[in-house]
Design a protein around this motif. Structure first.
Motif, short mmCIF file in Angstrom:
data_model
loop_
_atom_site.label_atom_id
_atom_site.label_comp_id
_atom_site.label_asym_id
_atom_site.label_seq_id
_atom_site.Cartn_x
_atom_site.Cartn_y
_atom_site.Cartn_z
N VAL A 137 11.93 -42.90 18.17
CA VAL A 137 10.93 -43.82 17.60
C VAL A 137 11.37 -44.51 16.32
N GLY A 138 12.54 -44.18 15.81
CA GLY A 138 12.99 -44.74 14.53
C GLY A 138 13.10 -46.24 14.51
N GLU A 139 13.68 -46.80 15.54
CA GLU A 139 13.86 -48.26 15.59
C GLU A 139 12.52 -48.99 15.63
N LEU A 140 11.59 -48.45 16.39
CA LEU A 140 10.26 -49.05 16.47
C LEU A 140 9.56 -48.96 15.11
N LEU A 141 9.67 -47.83 14.45
CA LEU A 141 9.06 -47.68 13.13
C LEU A 141 9.72 -48.60 12.11
N GLN A 142 11.00 -48.84 12.25
CA GLN A 142 11.71 -49.77 11.37
C GLN A 142 11.15 -51.17 11.52
N GLU A 143 10.87 -51.58 12.76
CA GLU A 143 10.27 -52.89 13.01
C GLU A 143 8.88 -52.99 12.41
N VAL A 144 8.10 -51.92 12.54
CA VAL A 144 6.73 -51.91 12.02
C VAL A 144 6.74 -51.99 10.49
N SER A 145 7.70 -51.32 9.87
CA SER A 145 7.72 -51.26 8.41
C SER A 145 8.17 -52.57 7.77
N GLY A 146 8.85 -53.40 8.54
CA GLY A 146 9.38 -54.63 7.96
C GLY A 146 10.46 -54.29 6.95
N ASP A 147 10.28 -54.77 5.72
CA ASP A 147 11.25 -54.50 4.67
C ASP A 147 10.81 -53.38 3.74
N SER A 148 9.69 -52.73 4.03
CA SER A 148 9.16 -51.72 3.11
C SER A 148 9.92 -50.40 3.17
N LYS A 149 10.60 -50.11 4.27
CA LYS A 149 11.34 -48.85 4.39
C LYS A 149 12.74 -49.12 4.94
N ASP A 150 13.70 -48.46 4.33
CA ASP A 150 15.07 -48.54 4.84
C ASP A 150 15.30 -47.39 5.82
N ASP A 151 16.53 -47.23 6.27
CA ASP A 151 16.85 -46.17 7.23
C ASP A 151 16.53 -44.78 6.68
N ALA A 152 16.80 -44.57 5.40
CA ALA A 152 16.52 -43.27 4.78
C ALA A 152 15.01 -43.01 4.73
N GLY A 153 14.23 -44.06 4.47
CA GLY A 153 12.78 -43.92 4.44
C GLY A 153 12.21 -43.59 5.81
N ILE A 154 12.72 -44.24 6.85
CA ILE A 154 12.29 -43.97 8.21
C ILE A 154 12.68 -42.55 8.60
N ARG A 155 13.87 -42.13 8.21
CA ARG A 155 14.32 -40.77 8.51
C ARG A 155 13.43 -39.74 7.81
N ALA A 156 13.01 -40.04 6.58
CA ALA A 156 12.14 -39.12 5.84
C ALA A 156 10.78 -38.98 6.54
N VAL A 157 10.25 -40.09 7.04
CA VAL A 157 8.97 -40.04 7.77
C VAL A 157 9.15 -39.24 9.06
N CYS A 158 10.25 -39.48 9.77
CA CYS A 158 10.53 -38.74 11.00
C CYS A 158 10.71 -37.26 10.71
N GLN A 159 11.31 -36.92 9.58
CA GLN A 159 11.47 -35.52 9.20
C GLN A 159 10.11 -34.85 9.00
N ARG A 160 9.19 -35.56 8.34
CA ARG A 160 7.84 -35.01 8.14
C ARG A 160 7.14 -34.79 9.48
N MET A 161 7.27 -35.76 10.38
CA MET A 161 6.63 -35.61 11.69
C MET A 161 7.29 -34.50 12.50
N TYR A 162 8.61 -34.40 12.42
CA TYR A 162 9.33 -33.33 13.12
C TYR A 162 8.87 -31.96 12.63
N ASN A 163 8.75 -31.82 11.32
CA ASN A 163 8.28 -30.55 10.76
C ASN A 163 6.86 -30.23 11.23
#
Length: 100
Positions: free
Chosen positions: A44-70
């Motif tokens: 889902v990372g690529e889709l979330l990157q599209e949704v975030s626009g410029d507000s989150k970079d790859d590290a930000g998307i990974r951090a969100v995915c880490q929270r959801m994974y946990n």
């Protein structure tokens, strides 16, 4: 602890309803398939990157995915591998053949 849906809503308040439904569906239907946060980012990372626009970079998307994974790992029931199982005693063929 927040659910995946709450994490998505808080991190991506502008997320479209269909995209939200799709991402939450992938998270819940495939939660057992995610062996690491990398698997979740791949799903889902690529889709979330599209949704975030410029507000989150790859590290930000990974951090969100880490929270959801946990969150997914805390919500899943304990697997059989973590519990102890009492095995049947060993079978001795010599005792079985004595009866025949």
């Amino acid at each position: 602890m927040a659910t995946c849906a709450e994490i998505l809503r808080s991190e991506f308040p502008e997320i479209d309803g269909q995209v939200f439904d799709y991402v939450t569906g992938v998270l819940h239907s495939g939660s057992a398939d995610f062996e690491s946060v990398d698997d979740l980012v791949e799903a889902v990372g690529e889709l979330l990157q599209e949704v975030s626009g410029d507000s989150k970079d790859d590290a930000g998307i990974r951090a969100v995915c880490q929270r959801m994974y946990n969150t997914l790992r805390l919500d899943e029931p304990q697997t059989q591998g973590n519990s102890q199982v009492l095995l049947d005693p060993p079978i001795q063929l010599s005792k079985i053949t004595e009866n025949y």
